[in-house]
Design a protein around this motif. Structure first.
Motif, PDB file in Angstrom:
ATOM      1  N   LEU A 183       0.851  -1.183   0.000  1.00 31.75           N
ATOM      2  CA  LEU A 183       0.000   0.000   0.000  1.00 31.75           C
ATOM      3  C   LEU A 183       0.888   1.235   0.000  1.00 31.75           C
ATOM      4  CD1 LEU A 183      -2.279  -1.363   2.843  1.00 31.75           C
ATOM      5  CD2 LEU A 183      -2.721  -1.523   0.400  1.00 31.75           C
ATOM      6  N   ILE A 184       0.947   1.938  -1.112  1.00 39.30           N
ATOM      7  CA  ILE A 184       1.780   3.122  -1.259  1.00 39.30           C
ATOM      8  C   ILE A 184       0.903   4.352  -1.071  1.00 39.30           C
ATOM      9  CG2 ILE A 184       3.345   4.401  -2.778  1.00 39.30           C
ATOM     10  CD1 ILE A 184       3.830   1.747  -4.275  1.00 39.30           C
ATOM     11  N   ALA A 185       1.186   5.133  -0.044  1.00 36.44           N
ATOM     12  CA  ALA A 185       0.373   6.316   0.277  1.00 36.44           C
ATOM     13  C   ALA A 185      -1.087   5.914   0.415  1.00 36.44           C
ATOM     14  CB  ALA A 185       0.541   7.401  -0.779  1.00 36.44           C
ATOM     15  N   PHE A 204       3.195  -1.165   4.100  1.00 30.57           N
ATOM     16  CA  PHE A 204       2.830   0.218   3.818  1.00 30.57           C
ATOM     17  C   PHE A 204       4.089   0.989   3.435  1.00 30.57           C
ATOM     18  CE2 PHE A 204      -0.656  -1.364   6.220  1.00 30.57           C
ATOM     19  CZ  PHE A 204      -1.764  -0.555   5.982  1.00 30.57           C
ATOM     20  N   VAL A 205       3.972   1.869   2.446  1.00 32.26           N
ATOM     21  CA  VAL A 205       5.070   2.739   2.014  1.00 32.26           C
ATOM     22  C   VAL A 205       4.553   4.167   2.107  1.00 32.26           C
ATOM     23  CG1 VAL A 205       6.653   3.350   0.156  1.00 32.26           C
ATOM     24  CG2 VAL A 205       5.940   0.951   0.447  1.00 32.26           C
ATOM     25  N   TYR A 219      -0.520   5.637   9.032  1.00 27.88           N
ATOM     26  CA  TYR A 219      -0.132   4.862  10.205  1.00 27.88           C
ATOM     27  C   TYR A 219      -1.364   4.353  10.952  1.00 27.88           C
ATOM     28  CZ  TYR A 219       3.381   3.169  13.430  1.00 27.88           C
ATOM     29  OH  TYR A 219       4.213   2.339  14.157  1.00 27.88           O
ATOM     30  N   GLY A 220      -2.452   5.120  10.873  1.00 29.01           N
ATOM     31  CA  GLY A 220      -3.696   4.651  11.472  1.00 29.01           C
ATOM     32  C   GLY A 220      -4.192   3.374  10.810  1.00 29.01           C
ATOM     33  N   ALA A 221      -4.083   3.315   9.480  1.00 30.40           N
ATOM     34  CA  ALA A 221      -4.466   2.096   8.766  1.00 30.40           C
ATOM     35  C   ALA A 221      -3.550   0.941   9.144  1.00 30.40           C
ATOM     36  CB  ALA A 221      -4.422   2.345   7.256  1.00 30.40           C
ATOM     37  N   TYR A 222      -2.256   1.236   9.229  1.00 31.08           N
ATOM     38  CA  TYR A 222      -1.278   0.215   9.635  1.00 31.08           C
ATOM     39  C   TYR A 222      -1.632  -0.371  10.995  1.00 31.08           C
ATOM     40  CZ  TYR A 222       3.279  -1.541  11.272  1.00 31.08           C
ATOM     41  OH  TYR A 222       4.299  -2.307  11.783  1.00 31.08           O
ATOM     42  N   ASN A 223      -2.050   0.494  11.907  1.00 32.68           N
ATOM     43  CA  ASN A 223      -2.389   0.026  13.246  1.00 32.68           C
ATOM     44  C   ASN A 223      -3.622  -0.871  13.271  1.00 32.68           C
ATOM     45  OD1 ASN A 223      -0.281   1.137  14.705  1.00 32.68           O
ATOM     46  ND2 ASN A 223      -1.340   3.086  15.042  1.00 32.68           N
ATOM     47  N   PHE A 231       5.950  -1.088   7.868  1.00 34.68           N
ATOM     48  CA  PHE A 231       5.711   0.320   7.545  1.00 34.68           C
ATOM     49  C   PHE A 231       7.040   0.936   7.126  1.00 34.68           C
ATOM     50  CE2 PHE A 231       4.792   4.792   8.216  1.00 34.68           C
ATOM     51  CZ  PHE A 231       3.436   4.912   7.914  1.00 34.68           C
ATOM     52  N   LEU A 232       7.181   1.180   5.814  1.00 36.70           N
ATOM     53  CA  LEU A 232       8.389   1.806   5.276  1.00 36.70           C
ATOM     54  C   LEU A 232       8.175   3.308   5.266  1.00 36.70           C
ATOM     55  CD1 LEU A 232      11.174   1.489   3.868  1.00 36.70           C
ATOM     56  CD2 LEU A 232       9.933   1.473   1.685  1.00 36.70           C
ATOM     57  N   GLU A 233       8.897   4.008   6.126  1.00 37.34           N
ATOM     58  CA  GLU A 233       8.732   5.456   6.288  1.00 37.34           C
ATOM     59  C   GLU A 233       9.863   6.204   5.589  1.00 37.34           C
ATOM     60  OE1 GLU A 233       9.432   8.661   9.849  1.00 37.34           O
ATOM     61  OE2 GLU A 233       8.349   6.800  10.345  1.00 37.34           O
ATOM     62  N   LEU A 234       9.482   7.185   4.755  1.00 44.02           N
ATOM     63  CA  LEU A 234      10.450   8.067   4.107  1.00 44.02           C
ATOM     64  C   LEU A 234      10.279   9.458   4.702  1.00 44.02           C
ATOM     65  CD1 LEU A 234       9.609   5.740   1.953  1.00 44.02           C
ATOM     66  CD2 LEU A 234      10.851   7.173   0.344  1.00 44.02           C
ATOM     67  N   PRO A 235      11.159   9.889   5.618  1.00 43.10           N
ATOM     68  CA  PRO A 235      10.983  11.173   6.306  1.00 43.10           C
ATOM     69  C   PRO A 235      10.855  12.369   5.371  1.00 43.10           C
ATOM     70  CG  PRO A 235      12.605   9.858   7.444  1.00 43.10           C
ATOM     71  CD  PRO A 235      12.298   9.134   6.165  1.00 43.10           C
ATOM     72  N   GLN A 236      11.529  12.340   4.216  1.00 47.80           N
ATOM     73  CA  GLN A 236      11.455  13.452   3.264  1.00 47.80           C
ATOM     74  C   GLN A 236      10.556  13.111   2.077  1.00 47.80           C
ATOM     75  OE1 GLN A 236      12.800  16.442   4.009  1.00 47.80           O
ATOM     76  NE2 GLN A 236      13.288  15.406   5.935  1.00 47.80           N
TER      77      GLN A 236
END
Length: 287
Positions: A183-185, A204-205, A219-223, A231-236
Motif C-alpha cells: 500500500l503506497i500512500a 505500507f510505504v 499509520y492509522g491504517a497500519y495500526n 511500515f516503510l517510512e520516508l521522512p522526506q
C-alpha cells in the motif's frame, strides 16, 4: 458490508483531497530482459520479457484495458496486481513495475474506467467499484496466461486511491486469492471495514511529508492490521514516495515480494537492510 464500503470510499474522496494522486506523465517504455534473481534453487528457464495488452470489459461502461509486464522467466510465476491513483494510469508507475518485472514477477495493471486521467466520464467516487474491477481483471488475466502465472501466488498493490482499492481487497471486498499486499500512500476509510479473511502480510510505504494521504492517516491504517505487517517510512517523502526514492522503494518492495510470494527467507532478512541502506528510509515491522 458493501454499503459501508461505498459510504466510506465516497466520504474519503470528499475529505482526503485525492483529486490528483500523481502529476507524473506516461513514459515511453521498452521491453527489458533482466535475469531472474539469484536463489538457492536452480535458476528457471529464460523467456523473452516484454508487455502484453488485454482489452477487458466488466460489462457496460466498465472497460478495463490492462497492461501486463511479463518477466524473462519461463513457467508459472507469481502475479502482482497493481491499481493506479486518481488521474493516473499504469505507465505512470513504469519504473517501479518494471523493477518487479525484472525481479521475475508478472505485473498486471488496468486503467480504471472513470478515474484515470483521460477517462471520458471522470468520477473520483467510482473508486467504490474498483475492488470488483480488480477481482474481475485478476480472473481474466489468469485465464489469458495460464502457463505464465501461478494461481496460488497472487498479490495486490496500489498507490493512493489505488491503495484504497487494495485495502478494499483485504477488507470489505476480501479476495482470498491474495497472499500479500503493498500500500503506497494508502489509508483506511473514515468508517473502516475491518481487515478480513486469511492473514496476509501487508507493507505500507509512506512519505512523512505527504499532504494528500497524511502520515497519521497511513499509520492509522497500519495500526488496524493484525496480520504480519511493515511500515516503510520516508521522512522526506511526499505523496509520491516511489518517485522520491525509487531505488529504496523498489528494493524493499521486491524483497517483500520474494519473501511473501517465493518463500525466500533470505529476502525477508534483507528487508530492514535495504530499507535503511541509504539513510533516507526506515522500516518498522512485525514480520
Amino acid at each position: 458490508m458493501v454499503g459501508v464500503l461505498r459510504r466510506s470510499l465516497l466520504a474519503l474522496v470528499a475529505t482526503a483531497g485525492l483529486a490528483a494522486c500523481t502529476s507524473e506523465k506516461p513514459k515511453e517504455e521498452t521491453p527489458t530482459s533482466s535475469p531472474a534473481p539469484e536463489k538457492a534453487s536452480p535458476a528457471p528457464e529464460k523467456a523473452e520479457a516484454g508487455t502484453s495488452e488485454f482489452d477487458l470489459n466488466r460489462g457496460g461502461d466498465r472497460p478495463l484495458p490492462t497492461k501486463v509486464w511479463l518477466p524473462a522467466t519461463a513457467g508459472a510465476r507469481p502475479l502482482i496486481y497493481f491499481s493506479h491513483g486518481l488521474t493516473s494510469q499504469p505507465d505512470d508507475y513504469a519504473e517501479l513495475l518494471t523493477a518487479w518485472q525484472a525481479a521475475g514477477f508478472v505485473v498486471a495493471a488496468p486503467k480504471y474506467p472513470h478515474t484515470w486521467h483521460d477517462a471520458p466520464e471522470y468520477n473520483a467516487g467510482d473508486i467504490v467499484n474498483q475492488p470488483a474491477d480488480a477481482q474481475f481483471v485478476i480472473t481474466e488475466v489468469l485465464k489469458a496466461l495460464p502457463g505464465r502465472i501461478d494461481a496460488n501466488r497472487i498479490a495486490a498493490a496500489g498507490h493512493s486511491a489505488g491503495a484504497i482499492t487494495t485495502i478494499g481487497l483485504f477488507s470489505g471486498s476480501r479476495d482470498e486469492r491474495l497472499k500479500a499486499g503493498v500500500l503506497i500512500a494508502g489509508r483506511q476509510m473514515p468508517q473502516p471495514a475491518p481487515f478480513a479473511g486469511t492473514p496476509s502480510p501487508l507493507l505500507f510505504v509512506q512519505g512523512k511529508l505527504d499532504e494528500t494521504v497524511t502520515y497519521e492517516q497511513a499509520y492509522g491504517a497500519y495500526n488496524e492490521v493484525t496480520w504480519p505487517k511493515g511500515f516503510l517510512e520516508l521522512p522526506q517523502g511526499t505523496h509520491l514516495p516511489h518517485r522520491d526514492q525509487p531505488a529504496v522503494v523498489a528494493a524493499t518492495t521486491t524483497d517483500f515480494w520474494h519473501w511473501t510470494l517465493d518463500g525466500d527467507e533470505a529476502a525477508k532478512q534483507k528487508l530492514p537492510q535495504d530499507a535503511s541502506s541509504t539513510g533516507v528510509a526506515g522500516l518498522t515491522s512485525t514480520f
